[in-house]
Design an enzyme around this catalytic site. Structure first.
Site, PDB file in Angstrom:
ATOM      1  N   ASP A  27       7.341  69.917 -27.377  1.00  0.00           N
ATOM      2  CA  ASP A  27       6.593  71.221 -28.214  1.00  0.00           C
ATOM      3  C   ASP A  27       7.338  71.249 -29.346  1.00  0.00           C
ATOM      4  O   ASP A  27       8.011  70.873 -29.552  1.00  0.00           O
ATOM      5  CB  ASP A  27       6.114  71.564 -28.407  1.00  0.00           C
ATOM      6  N   HIS A  29       5.987  72.799 -32.940  1.00  0.00           N
ATOM      7  CA  HIS A  29       4.446  73.199 -33.436  1.00  0.00           C
ATOM      8  C   HIS A  29       5.415  74.701 -33.233  1.00  0.00           C
ATOM      9  O   HIS A  29       5.828  75.364 -32.663  1.00  0.00           O
ATOM     10  CB  HIS A  29       3.174  73.382 -33.091  1.00  0.00           C
ATOM     11  N   SER A  80       3.379  71.609 -22.673  1.00  0.00           N
ATOM     12  CA  SER A  80       4.073  72.962 -22.733  1.00  0.00           C
ATOM     13  C   SER A  80       4.025  73.823 -21.633  1.00  0.00           C
ATOM     14  O   SER A  80       4.905  74.768 -21.101  1.00  0.00           O
ATOM     15  CB  SER A  80       3.781  73.659 -24.232  1.00  0.00           C
TER      16      SER A  80
END
Length: 504
Positions: A27, A29, A80
């Site tokens: 991930d 972000h 995630s």
């Protein structure tokens, strides 16, 4: 980041405690995580941010090395969630007992209660937003309050687990065969569902300017990043400026955001790259076959779709995205479109400069604006597709507000989201359009996009197409889906974990 980095402003003499924070493997972000780190740092916590795409081993090693008092995990995409479970299990195996805080757009209190808490006895708490991180962390490290607080959390989560599993038993589902039988076939030979032939087939890479996309920015998510929310009747942009409580701060933030955009334009710090394409396509059952050319004799790629199964109170059909493409046996020539847009080229260099200058506010602002520009780019490109390149809505005339309310014909659903929750379908888009080779946007091992300020999706042009939520799936569909995709059932179940109506 390759090495641990204490947040600017944090010191060894900090008395509130050491908070280690990470975005899990695959991930990328981290805007929300960055805001949490800044807020904690401002409240005298020593914050150690080890960055994005952090494997479990790196996280646990950093916890030991830093002697962290609390670990915070963040994630944006659904894969995630599984990675967070892995970290929780490994923390338990390692005998760790520090509290584990969970946050990010894909996370939820229910997932934390059902999937995470049973796997780690050191205490797991879902934190809704940055404003809650400080009081939660402070309470966890207060010896007088910790035990009662965790007892309350654990009791609440236990009740939620009971409700969740009771709900699974009570919820009714149609078999895949019965769900398919509810579909009302679309007449693709009659207006307004007759497919329109695009101006070209294949993929086309483009670059646009920031000025091109500015009118298409949706500012509401920008204010949500900063947790500025107006109250009725002043919810949303631009009414938020009239709110007595947050209005002045929202206007100040808005002006500073536009000031940064001006500097980014003047100094050419961000490049907006995109690619989009159209392909001859027809549906075959629940799948969409893309052909090499208009002869439609050779299959190029196949997109696999999922169908709703949770029982409805109405006589609405149980939908799959394939329903919006003309069936092969209809003899109607249809098309499928797709796109990838990014506003992230140059962002890492820009944010690195802000970080080096200890300017937390500006690097978070830059990340938030790049996200907005990428979404605006997608809005601009979709309008061009409808009115020109595909041309199925040449006379369309909507303002920006209308576009954000999706008043136009057609949809652009993204793999990994409600209409098709399987992130692995992005790989087909990337291979078909040669996205990495053409514009440099890559996929991580869990199908997050790099640069992170990127947006992708499929284009469906038909008037019959609409957004929907696939929801929970039963084992009969998941097993058949795995067979169609030629993937191991266990692998498919891992990717579709949040959508399973059963425990695999």
């Amino acid at each position: 980041m390759d090495a641990e980095k204490a947040l600017p402003g944090s010191t060894e003499a900090s008395t509130a405690g050491t908070f280690l924070i990470a975005t899990v493997k695959g991930d990328v972000h981290d805007i929300g995580k960055n805001i949490v780190a800044v807020v904690l740092g401002c409240n005298n916590f020593k914050v150690i941010d080890i960055g994005v795409m952090c494997p479990c081993e790196k996280i646990l090693d950093a916890v030991r090395e830093s002697k962290a008092d609390i670990l915070g995990l963040s994630g944006l995409i659904t894969p995630s969630l599984d990675e967070m479970v892995t970290v929780a299990k490994e923390m338990e195996k390692a005998g760790m007992r520090i509290p584990l805080l969970i946050g990010g757009a894909t996370t939820s209190k229910m997932h934390t209660a059902v999937k995470l808490t049973p796997n780690y006895s050191g205490g797991v708490i879902h934190v809704l937003d940055a404003s809650r991180a400080v009081p939660v962390a402070q309470t966890l490290l207060d010896k007088r309050k910790h035990a009662d607080f965790m007892d309350d959390i654990n009791e609440t989560y236990a009740e939620m687990r009971e409700e969740f599993y009771a709900g699974l038993e009570d919820r009714k589902y149609l078999t895949l065969q019965k769900a398919r039988a509810t579909v009302k076939p679309v007449d693709f030979t009659a207006a307004p569902n007759v497919p329109v032939t695009p101006k070209f087939c294949g993929a086309k890479a483009i670059e646009v300017s920031i000025d091109d996309v500015l009118p298409y920015i949706d500012w509401n998510p920008f204010f949500q990043v900063w947790q500025l929310r107006g109250r009725y009747p002043n919810r949303g942009y631009p009414k938020i400026f009239n709110d007595e409580t947050v209005g002045p701060e929202a206007k100040k933030l808005f002006d500073e955001a536009n000031g940064m955009i001006t500097k980014i334009k003047q100094n050419k710090r961000l490049t907006l790259k995109g690619i989009y394409g159209f392909y001859p396509a027809n549906s075959v059952g629940d799948d969409i076959v893309v052909y090499t050319d208009e002869s439609r004799t050779t299959t190029h790629h196949t997109f696999y779709t999922l169908r709703q199964q949770a029982e409805k109170d109405t006589d609405e059909p149980y939908m799959a995205l394939s329903d919006f493409i003309a069936p092969k046996d209809s003899g109607v020539k249809d098309y499928l479109g797709m796109f990838v847009c990014s506003a992230g080229f140059g962002l890492d260099e820009l944010t690195a400069e802000f970080k080096a200058a200890n300017d937390d506010y500006s690097y978070i602002m830059a990340e938030a604006l790049a996200d907005r520009l990428a979404e605006a780019f997608a809005e601009l490109l979709h309008e061009r597709v409808r009115k020109d390149d595909w041309g199925y809505a040449k006379d369309e005339s909507f303002n920006c507000e209308d576009l954000l309310k999706v008043k136009y014909q057609g949809i652009r659903p993204a793999p990994g989201y409600p209409s098709q929750p399987d992130h692995t379908e992005k790989a087909t888009m990337w291979d078909l359009m040669k996205v990495k080779e053409e514009i440099g946007v890559e996929l991580t091992e869990t199908f997050a996009m790099l640069p992170s300020a990127s947006v992708s999706g499929l284009y469906f042009a038909g008037a019959c197409s609409e957004y929907f939520n696939v929801g929970k799936l039963t084992s009969d569909q998941v097993e058949e889906y795995a067979g169609r995709k030629k993937m191991e059932l266990s692998e498919v179940q891992r990717w579709l974990g949040p959508n399973l109506s059963y425990e695999p």
